[in-house]
Scaffold this motif. Structure first.
Motif, PDB file in Angstrom:
ATOM      1  N   PRO A 378      37.701 -16.531  -2.103  1.00 43.89           N
ATOM      2  CA  PRO A 378      36.569 -16.105  -1.291  1.00 43.89           C
ATOM      3  C   PRO A 378      37.021 -15.901   0.160  1.00 43.89           C
ATOM      4  CG  PRO A 378      35.963 -17.990  -2.653  1.00 43.89           C
ATOM      5  CD  PRO A 378      37.442 -17.794  -2.820  1.00 43.89           C
ATOM      6  N   GLY A 379      36.606 -14.807   0.729  1.00 45.82           N
ATOM      7  CA  GLY A 379      36.920 -14.557   2.141  1.00 45.82           C
ATOM      8  C   GLY A 379      38.318 -14.044   2.398  1.00 45.82           C
ATOM      9  N   VAL A 567      26.928 -17.330   3.691  1.00 49.96           N
ATOM     10  CA  VAL A 567      26.016 -16.205   3.926  1.00 49.96           C
ATOM     11  C   VAL A 567      24.784 -16.357   3.024  1.00 49.96           C
ATOM     12  CG1 VAL A 567      27.817 -14.589   4.648  1.00 49.96           C
ATOM     13  CG2 VAL A 567      27.209 -14.750   2.227  1.00 49.96           C
ATOM     14  N   PHE A 583      32.902  -5.004  -3.923  1.00 52.33           N
ATOM     15  CA  PHE A 583      33.610  -5.933  -3.025  1.00 52.33           C
ATOM     16  C   PHE A 583      34.137  -7.128  -3.827  1.00 52.33           C
ATOM     17  CE2 PHE A 583      33.672  -9.229   0.379  1.00 52.33           C
ATOM     18  CZ  PHE A 583      34.633  -8.617   1.178  1.00 52.33           C
ATOM     19  N   CYS A 585      33.545 -10.432  -4.149  1.00 53.55           N
ATOM     20  CA  CYS A 585      33.868 -11.806  -3.752  1.00 53.55           C
ATOM     21  C   CYS A 585      33.315 -12.720  -4.847  1.00 53.55           C
ATOM     22  CB  CYS A 585      33.230 -12.138  -2.406  1.00 53.55           C
ATOM     23  SG  CYS A 585      33.579 -13.837  -1.924  1.00 53.55           S
ATOM     24  N   THR A 587      32.139 -15.435  -4.868  1.00 53.42           N
ATOM     25  CA  THR A 587      31.003 -16.230  -4.428  1.00 53.42           C
ATOM     26  C   THR A 587      29.659 -15.651  -4.895  1.00 53.42           C
ATOM     27  OG1 THR A 587      32.232 -16.951  -2.533  1.00 53.42           O
ATOM     28  CG2 THR A 587      29.895 -16.956  -2.272  1.00 53.42           C
ATOM     29  N   PHE A 588      29.625 -14.326  -5.021  1.00 54.25           N
ATOM     30  CA  PHE A 588      28.381 -13.676  -5.448  1.00 54.25           C
ATOM     31  C   PHE A 588      28.227 -13.757  -6.954  1.00 54.25           C
ATOM     32  CE2 PHE A 588      29.436 -11.205  -1.565  1.00 54.25           C
ATOM     33  CZ  PHE A 588      28.341 -11.582  -0.802  1.00 54.25           C
ATOM     34  N   CYS A 603      31.474 -20.199  -0.860  1.00 58.47           N
ATOM     35  CA  CYS A 603      31.452 -19.293   0.296  1.00 58.47           C
ATOM     36  C   CYS A 603      32.024 -19.980   1.528  1.00 58.47           C
ATOM     37  CB  CYS A 603      30.007 -18.856   0.565  1.00 58.47           C
ATOM     38  SG  CYS A 603      29.868 -17.798   2.004  1.00 58.47           S
ATOM     39  N   ILE A 604      32.919 -19.313   2.229  1.00 54.68           N
ATOM     40  CA  ILE A 604      33.512 -19.908   3.429  1.00 54.68           C
ATOM     41  C   ILE A 604      32.855 -19.379   4.703  1.00 54.68           C
ATOM     42  CG2 ILE A 604      35.736 -20.359   2.302  1.00 54.68           C
ATOM     43  CD1 ILE A 604      36.824 -17.923   3.941  1.00 54.68           C
ATOM     44  N   GLY A 605      31.830 -18.552   4.527  1.00 55.19           N
ATOM     45  CA  GLY A 605      31.030 -18.126   5.677  1.00 55.19           C
ATOM     46  C   GLY A 605      31.743 -17.220   6.667  1.00 55.19           C
ATOM     47  N   ASP A 606      32.769 -16.519   6.223  1.00 57.45           N
ATOM     48  CA  ASP A 606      33.513 -15.648   7.147  1.00 57.45           C
ATOM     49  C   ASP A 606      32.753 -14.363   7.449  1.00 57.45           C
ATOM     50  OD1 ASP A 606      34.622 -15.389   4.196  1.00 57.45           O
ATOM     51  OD2 ASP A 606      34.656 -13.405   5.106  1.00 57.45           O
ATOM     52  N   GLY A 607      31.899 -13.945   6.508  1.00 59.66           N
ATOM     53  CA  GLY A 607      31.057 -12.773   6.762  1.00 59.66           C
ATOM     54  C   GLY A 607      31.729 -11.429   6.529  1.00 59.66           C
ATOM     55  N   SER A 608      32.925 -11.414   5.943  1.00 58.12           N
ATOM     56  CA  SER A 608      33.604 -10.123   5.737  1.00 58.12           C
ATOM     57  C   SER A 608      32.854  -9.252   4.730  1.00 58.12           C
ATOM     58  CB  SER A 608      35.046 -10.323   5.295  1.00 58.12           C
ATOM     59  OG  SER A 608      35.099 -11.052   4.092  1.00 58.12           O
ATOM     60  N   CYS A 609      31.956  -9.863   3.963  1.00 61.47           N
ATOM     61  CA  CYS A 609      31.176  -9.112   2.977  1.00 61.47           C
ATOM     62  C   CYS A 609      30.017  -8.362   3.619  1.00 61.47           C
ATOM     63  CB  CYS A 609      30.626 -10.075   1.924  1.00 61.47           C
ATOM     64  SG  CYS A 609      29.781 -11.489   2.669  1.00 61.47           S
TER      65      CYS A 609
HETATM   66  S1  SF4 Z   1      31.104 -14.811   3.593  1.00 59.30           S
HETATM   67 FE1  SF4 Z   1      31.030 -13.211   2.043  1.00 59.30          FE
HETATM   68  S2  SF4 Z   1      33.176 -12.647   1.677  1.00 59.30           S
HETATM   69 FE2  SF4 Z   1      33.184 -14.590   2.726  1.00 59.30          FE
HETATM   70  S3  SF4 Z   1      33.286 -16.092   1.105  1.00 59.30           S
HETATM   71 FE3  SF4 Z   1      31.108 -15.824   1.590  1.00 59.30          FE
HETATM   72  S4  SF4 Z   1      30.396 -14.253   0.184  1.00 59.30           S
HETATM   73 FE4  SF4 Z   1      32.645 -14.180   0.146  1.00 59.30          FE
END
Ligand code: SF4
Ligand code: SF4
Length: 629
Positions: A378-379, A567, A583, A585, A587-588, A603-609
């Motif tokens: 993830p991320g 997210v 995409f 990830c 996590t979805f 989810c690591i909360g990086d927001g790249s999605c």
């Molecule tokens: S922020 Fe988005 S890309 Fe990042 S880990 Fe969470 S769902 Fe995946």
């Protein structure tokens, strides 16, 4: 159990439950090894982990990750001809990289001793092929030992070191994945630490060390052959080879390594057990011992993983010595493939001697998990990069993968990479694909660690010979796939801080003028950069940079910093599923009712999605300022 680093250097003997890779390190310490080198690769990384667990001020080993396996072998060789016992270790295909250097070692007087630990990978669990490196031992006139358990890994390492010092020749300890990672109670001896010796014993008279002209090369080869012949003669009576006598004059088995353990399981409840010759010395073959074993049996089956290396030699030996025993080798291609688990060995023996086998098949392992495809974390910045790059490519374009975490780009839904050979091949292969090709753009991928390992010559060739393709360097600031080891681009090595060699500066130095550098999370910019590069002629480089997020998150956790919030999916979601299908990830997840959820624990909360959702339904809350330091 004592702390790993403490027990490894404790002068006292002890009994510990350890894996084969760890047991070897204690063998190094007791044998007086001084220099250890490596390039990371499975199944051997735990050797490095054990060495680096030893407190720095008490560690008698100098250890380095060299830039590749060839250099690692050269550093270990140099240390040995200077009089210091050395060890180099790497994975199976690493020997291909080291081969140019490795094949010379058998010709040299290795006065300090040198043990080469090879992590072979039957089953290709983490390699691009399933090569059988026993052939290299024969090619280079180098003896090879093969343990079948962690205990034997420890004792055989010590034996290999001793033989190497006594005979001034390199010795290979061939490990396989199963033996590297198997755990067992191992009893370690006590040992007496010796003071560190900093003297240089290199003496040109121990050579010659310059194998040029037939006047020198041929005598060196003759000496290598003589040493090997002596080794073979001694192997006949060596305790490294054992005969397990079950008083069976009809049936015998020759085996070695992990298959020996599987065979023990299979035959445990057999009423009539064959005799077994277990080889610890794989090369050179202990001819007299094998001949005697053949003569004592009516039929002998060879049970060996991968190729028919021992089988061919045993058959030739029987022919030369006029032995009429029926020698049963591999029956079909299945016997050339994969690890010899107890189930596999049972099936192999069933084909030839079904009446010897107990009715009960060996139990399948209790732990059984469904295979699932490997995926980017993830991320991961590579996911963001592939998502962006894909928008710029025509489906007809050709993409060339390389080795690293980014190899996972070959998978759905990214499909980035249609050809893969080995570490660092991508620029050379892309160059070839671009010749006599005026209709399809060629894009090659390369990671940062591989850039330094084997990527540079292909890049220099692209400049030197004016090739026409786009290279995308996916720079995550570490050797991620093998466990986040350092490389020359990061400014530190296993021993502390060091000079940082920025990839960009190397590329500038080579004279590459068409270079773009973009954060892999900046998807729009990356797409535009790739589009632009594809319209330009010549060799173009795009550096798509983003730190490995698994490493970054671990460091954040270790520093006690909270992870950014995950997210959220808002009511703007119209269920177009770009997040899961394009995409991707992990996590979805799509619920049965069609809604999308985000796994908060992944989810690591990086927001790249966020930028990938066409309806802007992914809500990314930035972490509070104080948490984001
Ligand atoms: S922020 Fe988005 S890309 Fe990042 S880990 Fe969470 S769902 Fe995946
Ligand atoms: S380890 Fe790092 S580089 Fe590899 S997939 Fe995970 S986040 Fe990406």
């Amino acid at each position: 159990m004592k702390k790993l680093g403490d027990f490894l250097i404790s002068p006292d003997g002890s009994t510990e439950i350890v894996m084969g890779n760890t047991a070897i390190v204690r063998g190094m310490i007791e044998s007086g090894v001084r220099v250890v080198t490596s390039y990371p690769g499975s199944p051997t990384p735990e050797i490095a982990a054990a060495i680096t667990a030893i407190p720095k001020d008490k560690n008698p080993l100098y250890f380095e990750f060299s830039t590749n396996e060839k250099v690692a072998t050269e550093v270990a060789f140099g240390a040995s001809i200077n009089g210091h016992l050395s060890t180099v270790f790497f994975k199976s295909v690493g020997l291909n990289v080291a081969a140019d250097t490795f094949v010379q070692l058998g010709h040299m007087e290795i006065i300090g001793g040198m043990v080469i630990i090879l992590g072979d990978d039957p089953g290709a669990n983490s390699s691009q092929n399933e090569q059988d490196n026993r052939h290299y031992a024969r090619l280079a006139y180098v003896p090879m030992l093969e343990p079948s358990t962690p205990t034997e890994s420890y004792t055989m390492f010590k034996k290999a070191a001793q033989l190497s010092i006594e005979r001034c020749m390199p010795v290979i300890l061939r490990m396989t994945t199963h033996v590297c990672h198997a755990k067992e109670k191992v009893t370690f001896s006590s040992w007496t630490p010796l003071p560190l010796d900093h003297s240089s014993r290199f003496n040109v008279d121990n050579g010659p060390y310059i194998p040029l002209t037939t006047k020198l090369v041929l005598p060196l080869k003759r000496r290598a052959l003589e040493k090997l012949a002596q080794f073979a003669a001694d192997a006949d009576t060596s305790s490294l080879n054992t005969v397990i006598n079950n008083n069976n004059p009809l049936y015998g088995i020759i085996t070695m390594g992990a298959p020996f353990q599987s065979l023990q399981d299979v035959l445990e409840e057999a009423a009539l057990k064959p005799d077994i010759l277990k080889l610890g010395i794989i090369h050179p073959l202990p001819k007299q011992l094998v001949a005697d074993f053949l003569r004592q049996h009516k039929e002998v089956k060879i049970v060996e993983e991968l190729d028919d290396f021992i089988e061919q030699q045993v058959k030739a030996l029987a022919y030369d010595m006029d032995i009429s025993t029926k020698i049963i080798g591999k029956q079909d291609y299945e016997e050339w493939l994969n690890e010899y688990t107890p189930e596999k060995v049972y099936t192999i023996l069933q084909k030839v001697w079904p009446h010897l086998l107990p009715n009960k098949k060996p139990p399948t392992p209790l732990l059984h998990w469904s295979p699932r495809p490997a995926q980017l974390c993830p991320g991961c910045g590579h996911r963001s990069a592939f998502h962006a790059i894909k928008q710029a490519l025509d489906p007809n374009d050709i993409t060339v993968a390389d080795i690293g975490c980014h190899t996972l780009g070959i998978m759905e839904p990214y499909n980035m990479g249609q050809v893969l050979l080995c570490m660092g091949h991508s620029s050379g292969t892309a160059a070839g694909l671009s010749l006599f090709n005026n209709s399809r753009k060629v894009v090659a991928f390369l990671g940062d660690s591989t850039f330094f390992h084997a990527g540079l010559p292909g890049i220099i060739n692209a400049v030197f010979n004016h090739h026409n393709f786009t290279l995308i360097l996916l720079d995550n600031g570490t050797t991620a796939m093998t466990g986040h080891q350092s490389h020359p681009g990061v400014g530190y090595n296993v021993n502390g801080s060091t000079e940082k060699i920025p990839i960009r500066r190397v590329l500038d130095g080579i004279g590459i003028t068409n270079i773009r550098e973009i954060d892999a999370y900046a998807q729009g910019q990356l797409t535009e950069a790739v589009k632009a590069a594809l319209t330009e002629k010549g060799f173009k480089v795009i550096i798509a940079k983003h730190p490995c997020m698994l490493k970054a998150m671990r460091e954040r956790s270790a520093a006690g910093k909270p992870l950014p919030p995950s997210v959220e999916i808002t009511t703007d979601c119209n269920q177009n599923y770009t997040c899961v299908s394009t995409f991707a990830c992990p996590t979805f997840q799509r619920n049965e009712d069609g809604s999308i959820i985000v796994h908060k624990d992944l989810c690591i909360g990086d927001g790249s999605c966020k930028q990938t959702c066409p309806t802007k339904a992914i809500l990314h809350k930035r972490p509070k300022k104080e948490d984001n330091s």
